[in-house]
Design a protein around this motif. Structure first.
Motif, short mmCIF file in Angstrom:
data_model
loop_
_atom_site.label_atom_id
_atom_site.label_comp_id
_atom_site.label_asym_id
_atom_site.label_seq_id
_atom_site.Cartn_x
_atom_site.Cartn_y
_atom_site.Cartn_z
N ASN A 12 -5.18 5.81 -1.11
CA ASN A 12 -4.27 4.86 -0.49
C ASN A 12 -3.55 5.46 0.71
O ASN A 12 -3.31 4.77 1.71
CB ASN A 12 -3.23 4.37 -1.52
CG ASN A 12 -3.80 3.33 -2.45
OD1 ASN A 12 -4.98 3.01 -2.40
ND2 ASN A 12 -2.98 2.80 -3.32
N SER A 33 -5.77 5.19 3.57
CA SER A 33 -5.86 3.81 4.05
C SER A 33 -4.63 3.40 4.84
O SER A 33 -4.72 2.72 5.87
CB SER A 33 -6.06 2.86 2.86
OG SER A 33 -7.28 3.11 2.21
N THR A 35 -5.90 8.03 -6.62
CA THR A 35 -5.44 6.77 -6.04
C THR A 35 -4.46 7.01 -4.91
O THR A 35 -4.52 6.35 -3.86
CB THR A 35 -4.77 5.91 -7.13
OG1 THR A 35 -5.72 5.65 -8.17
CG2 THR A 35 -4.29 4.58 -6.57
N THR A 95 1.10 3.97 -3.12
CA THR A 95 0.73 5.36 -2.82
C THR A 95 1.80 6.32 -3.31
O THR A 95 1.50 7.36 -3.91
CB THR A 95 0.52 5.54 -1.31
OG1 THR A 95 -0.47 4.62 -0.85
CG2 THR A 95 0.07 6.95 -0.98
N MET A 137 0.83 -1.21 0.00
CA MET A 137 0.00 0.00 0.00
C MET A 137 0.87 1.26 0.00
O MET A 137 0.58 2.23 -0.70
CB MET A 137 -0.93 0.00 1.21
CG MET A 137 -1.89 -1.18 1.26
SD MET A 137 -2.86 -1.22 2.78
CE MET A 137 -3.81 0.29 2.61
#
Length: 490
Positions: free
Chosen positions: A401, A404, A397, A58, A54
């Protein structure tokens, strides 16, 4: 036989790539305790196996999106599918936690190449009046991957071992690579004479990496660590330097004009805050189902399906509604509904929580997520010119991300604050912890607090989403359709 229009072929190729990435991620998530046990690796290494992917995607997608705008999207998407496939083979062969971590970072490069280009390829292929529907289909694919990933991961882990989560990607990835090479075209105009902003790319990538790593490591290991403090300082230097230089160069890596539009600014902001609100949801639920409910991976995966199924139903519907009525109300309402699901988990999570309750709140969360995502993506991609769609989609995106990544780090910090490292490790692999249940009680209390914090953030995201103002309703769908049809016929 009537020739299939290019837009549907492009959508099929990008959807297959999306399905591959999402399915792998959710399948691995359900198997993390088994991976830790199989490789004899500490929990923190296995958590970084998840987080490294992730974090890397990112950081990488904005630069890749900019390169795609300059040289075309097809070759980068195909390369990404190939890298992802080869890395999957080596991931399945890993002999220890460090090996798997390194290979996952390589795999993230392939995932970044696909993620940075998929949305832009779809936007290039579809007219604005159909864009919400097309991106809704992409949202449907994300939901399908989220639904079947845990099931496949649970079945493979229980039946033949977690390594097959990676091995299954080899034939599937080969299919995506070949299909994308055959079907995808570069139909967006490629700017002439533009140069890549190396200083901007390096300062941005480094600054964002230092910031996200510091936030993540601070959540895992403590905020007073020398490396955490050092990385915060480096980020505080590099990110403002990047913003300053980007306003001066002729061809910036990240076009800051994207944030000058009120609609785009608040649409991007709601993506970031939504990532903060629900990025850790699956992580928290799996911790609860495997550790507290003592389920095997397959059984636990069954209770994750309602979230994905609700999102699967709602994503294409909300996309089509956004084409007709705009995204402001749909996106904002979706975030409010997601907040209700998070509030339900916050109020009712306990050791003897019923399976009905788990399914109910997960379904509400999925319904809200599906309602938010498609309209919000459609707004962003529909407002930027074709030659900036790569960086526009990559920026979305990146922000999602980033939210997250920070969400999981925050959740881990909250959960670990009341438990010893030994108790966290035992809980993670489903071992008995706390002779009188004190650790379990502490964990449940912290879990409810994490869900409540996510609820508050989700409400904030809904407010931010509504502040964007009315979204333009596209009146030129027929003109755009004619243009796209001509391009499809080439």
């Amino acid at each position: 036989m009537k020739k299939i229009q290019y837009k549907w072929l492009a959508l099929s190729a990008t959807s297959l790539g999306t399905l591959l990435g999402v399915m792998t991620g959710t399948a691995l998530l359900i198997a993390l305790p088994n991976v830790a046990e199989g490789l004899k690796a500490p929990m923190i290494i296995i958590i970084w196996v998840l987080m490294s992917y992730m974090l890397a995607t990112t950081v990488l997608v904005p630069s890749i999106g900019r390169v795609a705008d300059m040289i075309g999207r097809k070759r980068l998407f195909v390369l990404g599918a190939a890298v992802f496939t080869i890395a999957s083979l080596f991931a399945g062969m890993s002999q220890n936690g460090i090996e798997l971590l390194v290979v996952r970072i390589i795999q993230s490069v392939g995932g970044s190449l696909m993620m940075a280009n998929g949305t832009a390829i779809v936007t290039d292929a579809f007219p604005k009046g159909e864009l919400g529907m097309a991106l809704g289909v992409n949202g449907l694919i994300v939901a399908v991957g989220s639904a079947i990933g845990p099931i496949i991961g649970g079945i493979l882990t229980v039946a033949i071992g977690w390594r097959w989560i990676f091995y299954m990607n080899v034939p599937l990835g080969a299919l995506v690579t070949v299909w994308a090479w055959i079907q995808i075209k570069d139909i967006a105009p490629i700017p002439k004479g533009e140069k890549f902003d190396w200083f901007g790319a390096i300062s941005f990538t480094s600054g964002l990496f230092f910031l996200l790593y510091a936030l993540t490591e601070g959540g895992f290991g403590g905020w007073t660590s020398p490396i955490v403090i050092t990385f915060f300082v480096l980020a505080a230097i590099l990110i403002p330097l990047f913003v300053y230089t980007e306003s001066k160069v002729k061809y910036p890596m990240l076009d800051l004009r994207l944030f000058k539009s009120r609609i785009l600014f608040f649409a991007y902001s709601s993506d970031l805050i939504n990532g903060l609100a629900r990025g850790a949801l699956m992580f928290l639920l799996i911790f609860y189902l495997l550790g507290i409910k003592n389920m095997d991976p397959f059984t636990a995966s069954i209770y994750l399906i309602p979230f994905a199924a609700a999102m699967m139903v709602m994503a294409p519907i909300s996309g089509r509604l956004a084409d007709r009525h705009g995204s402001r109300m749909l996106s904002s309402l979706g975030l409010l509904i997601s907040g209700i699901g998070l509030l339900g988990y916050s109020l009712f999570t306990r050791v003897d929580m019923s399976m009905f309750e788990i399914v109910l709140w997960g379904t509400i969360m999925g319904f809200g997520s599906g309602m938010f995502n498609s309209p919000n993506i459609s707004t962003i991609m529909g407002l930027v010119p074709p030659e900036r769609r790569g960086i526009a989609g990559s920026t979305r995106t990146m922000l999602m991300n980033a939210g997250s990544v920070i969400s999981i780090a925050m959740a881990f910090a909250i959960l670990s604050s009341g438990l010893t490292p030994q108790a966290m490790d035992a809980l993670f692999i489903g071992a008995q912890i706390g002779g009188k249940g004190i650790f379990v009680d502490t964990f449940i209390s912290d879990l409810r607090f994490a869900f409540f914090l996510s609820f508050i953030i989700s409400i904030g995201a809904a407010v931010i989403s509504y502040m964007r103002g009315p979204t333009p309703i596209w009146k030129d769908a027929s003109l755009e359709s004619n243009k796209t049809s001509k391009a499809n016929a080439r």
